[in-house]
Write a protein that holds these residues in place. Sequence first.
Motif, PDB file in Angstrom:
ATOM      1  N   ALA A   5      35.796 -21.004 -13.083  1.00  0.00           N
ATOM      2  CA  ALA A   5      34.782 -21.615 -12.225  1.00  0.00           C
ATOM      3  C   ALA A   5      35.428 -22.312 -11.032  1.00  0.00           C
ATOM      4  N   VAL A   6      36.563 -22.948 -11.292  1.00  0.00           N
ATOM      5  CA  VAL A   6      37.297 -23.597 -10.195  1.00  0.00           C
ATOM      6  C   VAL A   6      37.761 -22.557  -9.185  1.00  0.00           C
ATOM      7  N   ASP A   7      38.300 -21.449  -9.668  1.00  0.00           N
ATOM      8  CA  ASP A   7      38.779 -20.389  -8.774  1.00  0.00           C
ATOM      9  C   ASP A   7      37.639 -19.841  -7.917  1.00  0.00           C
ATOM     10  N   ASP A   8      36.476 -19.653  -8.525  1.00  0.00           N
ATOM     11  CA  ASP A   8      35.328 -19.149  -7.778  1.00  0.00           C
ATOM     12  C   ASP A   8      34.899 -20.149  -6.702  1.00  0.00           C
ATOM     13  N   THR A  27      42.652 -28.142   3.008  1.00  0.00           N
ATOM     14  CA  THR A  27      41.452 -28.418   2.222  1.00  0.00           C
ATOM     15  C   THR A  27      41.455 -27.615   0.925  1.00  0.00           C
ATOM     16  N   ILE A  28      41.784 -26.348   1.033  1.00  0.00           N
ATOM     17  CA  ILE A  28      41.789 -25.462  -0.141  1.00  0.00           C
ATOM     18  C   ILE A  28      42.831 -25.917  -1.152  1.00  0.00           C
ATOM     19  N   MET A  29      44.016 -26.268  -0.662  1.00  0.00           N
ATOM     20  CA  MET A  29      45.073 -26.728  -1.563  1.00  0.00           C
ATOM     21  C   MET A  29      44.687 -28.026  -2.257  1.00  0.00           C
ATOM     22  N   ALA A  30      44.043 -28.939  -1.515  1.00  0.00           N
ATOM     23  CA  ALA A  30      43.638 -30.215  -2.103  1.00  0.00           C
ATOM     24  C   ALA A  30      42.603 -29.997  -3.204  1.00  0.00           C
ATOM     25  N   TYR A  31      41.599 -29.148  -2.924  1.00  0.00           N
ATOM     26  CA  TYR A  31      40.591 -28.858  -3.942  1.00  0.00           C
ATOM     27  C   TYR A  31      41.229 -28.211  -5.169  1.00  0.00           C
ATOM     28  N   ARG A  32      42.120 -27.250  -4.938  1.00  0.00           N
ATOM     29  CA  ARG A  32      42.744 -26.541  -6.060  1.00  0.00           C
ATOM     30  C   ARG A  32      43.554 -27.511  -6.941  1.00  0.00           C
ATOM     31  N   ASN A  33      44.323 -28.396  -6.300  1.00  0.00           N
ATOM     32  CA  ASN A  33      45.135 -29.346  -7.054  1.00  0.00           C
ATOM     33  C   ASN A  33      44.283 -30.369  -7.798  1.00  0.00           C
ATOM     34  N   ASP A  34      43.302 -30.950  -7.088  1.00  0.00           N
ATOM     35  CA  ASP A  34      42.470 -31.987  -7.702  1.00  0.00           C
ATOM     36  C   ASP A  34      41.675 -31.433  -8.873  1.00  0.00           C
ATOM     37  N   GLY A  36      42.357 -28.691 -10.527  1.00  0.00           N
ATOM     38  CA  GLY A  36      43.284 -28.227 -11.555  1.00  0.00           C
ATOM     39  C   GLY A  36      43.660 -29.363 -12.501  1.00  0.00           C
ATOM     40  N   GLN A  37      43.880 -30.544 -11.936  1.00  0.00           N
ATOM     41  CA  GLN A  37      44.181 -31.716 -12.760  1.00  0.00           C
ATOM     42  C   GLN A  37      42.997 -32.070 -13.653  1.00  0.00           C
ATOM     43  N   LEU A  38      41.785 -31.991 -13.091  1.00  0.00           N
ATOM     44  CA  LEU A  38      40.582 -32.284 -13.882  1.00  0.00           C
ATOM     45  C   LEU A  38      40.438 -31.270 -15.018  1.00  0.00           C
ATOM     46  N   CYS A  39      40.725 -30.001 -14.718  1.00  0.00           N
ATOM     47  CA  CYS A  39      40.672 -28.962 -15.754  1.00  0.00           C
ATOM     48  C   CYS A  39      41.601 -29.296 -16.924  1.00  0.00           C
ATOM     49  N   SER A  40      42.801 -29.708 -16.613  1.00  0.00           N
ATOM     50  CA  SER A  40      43.786 -30.025 -17.656  1.00  0.00           C
ATOM     51  C   SER A  40      43.295 -31.176 -18.524  1.00  0.00           C
ATOM     52  N   TYR A  41      42.683 -32.177 -17.872  1.00  0.00           N
ATOM     53  CA  TYR A  41      42.156 -33.331 -18.616  1.00  0.00           C
ATOM     54  C   TYR A  41      41.021 -32.909 -19.536  1.00  0.00           C
ATOM     55  N   ILE A  42      40.101 -32.126 -19.029  1.00  0.00           N
ATOM     56  CA  ILE A  42      38.942 -31.694 -19.823  1.00  0.00           C
ATOM     57  C   ILE A  42      39.390 -30.790 -20.973  1.00  0.00           C
ATOM     58  N   ARG A  43      40.338 -29.922 -20.684  1.00  0.00           N
ATOM     59  CA  ARG A  43      40.851 -29.013 -21.718  1.00  0.00           C
ATOM     60  C   ARG A  43      41.550 -29.802 -22.824  1.00  0.00           C
ATOM     61  N   ALA A  44      42.237 -30.877 -22.470  1.00  0.00           N
ATOM     62  CA  ALA A  44      42.930 -31.706 -23.462  1.00  0.00           C
ATOM     63  C   ALA A  44      41.939 -32.405 -24.384  1.00  0.00           C
ATOM     64  N   LEU A  45      40.692 -32.541 -23.942  1.00  0.00           N
ATOM     65  CA  LEU A  45      39.651 -33.136 -24.785  1.00  0.00           C
ATOM     66  C   LEU A  45      39.044 -32.120 -25.754  1.00  0.00           C
ATOM     67  N   LYS A  84      32.566 -34.019  -6.990  1.00  0.00           N
ATOM     68  CA  LYS A  84      31.135 -33.990  -6.680  1.00  0.00           C
ATOM     69  C   LYS A  84      30.742 -32.684  -5.977  1.00  0.00           C
ATOM     70  N   SER A  85      31.598 -32.223  -5.059  1.00  0.00           N
ATOM     71  CA  SER A  85      31.330 -30.952  -4.383  1.00  0.00           C
ATOM     72  C   SER A  85      31.356 -29.793  -5.383  1.00  0.00           C
ATOM     73  N   PHE A  86      32.298 -29.847  -6.304  1.00  0.00           N
ATOM     74  CA  PHE A  86      32.443 -28.797  -7.304  1.00  0.00           C
ATOM     75  C   PHE A  86      31.215 -28.734  -8.218  1.00  0.00           C
ATOM     76  N   PHE A  87      30.759 -29.893  -8.679  1.00  0.00           N
ATOM     77  CA  PHE A  87      29.612 -29.888  -9.586  1.00  0.00           C
ATOM     78  C   PHE A  87      28.308 -29.524  -8.866  1.00  0.00           C
ATOM     79  N   ARG A  88      28.221 -29.849  -7.566  1.00  0.00           N
ATOM     80  CA  ARG A  88      27.055 -29.383  -6.807  1.00  0.00           C
ATOM     81  C   ARG A  88      27.040 -27.857  -6.760  1.00  0.00           C
TER      82      ARG A  88
END
Length: 290
Positions: A5-8, A27-34, A36-45, A84-88
């Motif tokens: 979903a992040v990649d899309d 902009t693209i790199m910042a979104y991908r990094n930010d 990606g970090q959130l993905c790792s956190y959610i996956r760890a849960l 917030k942009s991602f969840f929108r």
Amino acid sequence: MLQEAVDDFVTSIANGEMERSGGSRNTIMAYRNDLGQLCSYIRALGITSWLHVTREHIADYVQQLREAQVYRPTTIARKLAAYKSFFRYLCQKGLVTRDPSLGVLLPPVERGLPQIMNAEQVQTLFQLADRDTPMGVRDLAMLHLLYATGIRASELVSLNVDHFCAQDAAIKCVGVRGNVRFLPLTSVAMDVLELYLLRGRPRFIRHASEEALFVNHHGERLTRQGFWLIIKGYARRAGIEDLTPHKLRHAFAMHMLDSGMDLGSVQELLGHAHISTTQFYCQLVSAQPK
């Protein structure tokens, strides 16, 4: 499913499909990094779908960024804006039924209080402009207009002659987002502006079709860069360090609030999109020595 979903989402930004996305490489790199970090956190849960992410998950992660990872408030604010942009995007695509970032507050962003010009410094600038020359009258009119209305430098140089509403003692200003506001003029600003239109501007104009209110010595619209050079010249003569047109805007806002004008009215005059931007001036008023 998390990373897909992040990649899309990042691809949609790169293709310019998302509103106000920009699509630059940074902009693209910042979104991908930010994200990606959130993905790792959610996956760890132990969570494998964005459908199962709650507001509490996002709020806890933001808290962790602040306390455990010690990110600066500005960095956390940028990351949360990305979430917030991602969840929108996910909501628009029907991939989640609710936005878990709603209600998650940005951390307070600490900003140093800017230096504010005092009344004596402003009067010094006015006195340096030579009323006996067309250029001096023009400069004095611009300085008074800045201080009397809080208009932005970019808005000032964009003014046309027909934006001056003499009957209403106001200037029609088209803001940075295309919004129109009518800015009342003080009697002094009115007098100087009328003097410029009578004895200053006609000396510069070479083509009757020129619409610009403020023009350079070629009779063409004054540019923002040209206006900054004029301001710097007066600052140097007045012995005022780091003077910018925005400092006169600050001085206007301070004067309005200090004289009792309500915050909403000052916001409208300044053309701020959000009241929080105008609230910053309340700190300046409180910080001034009594």
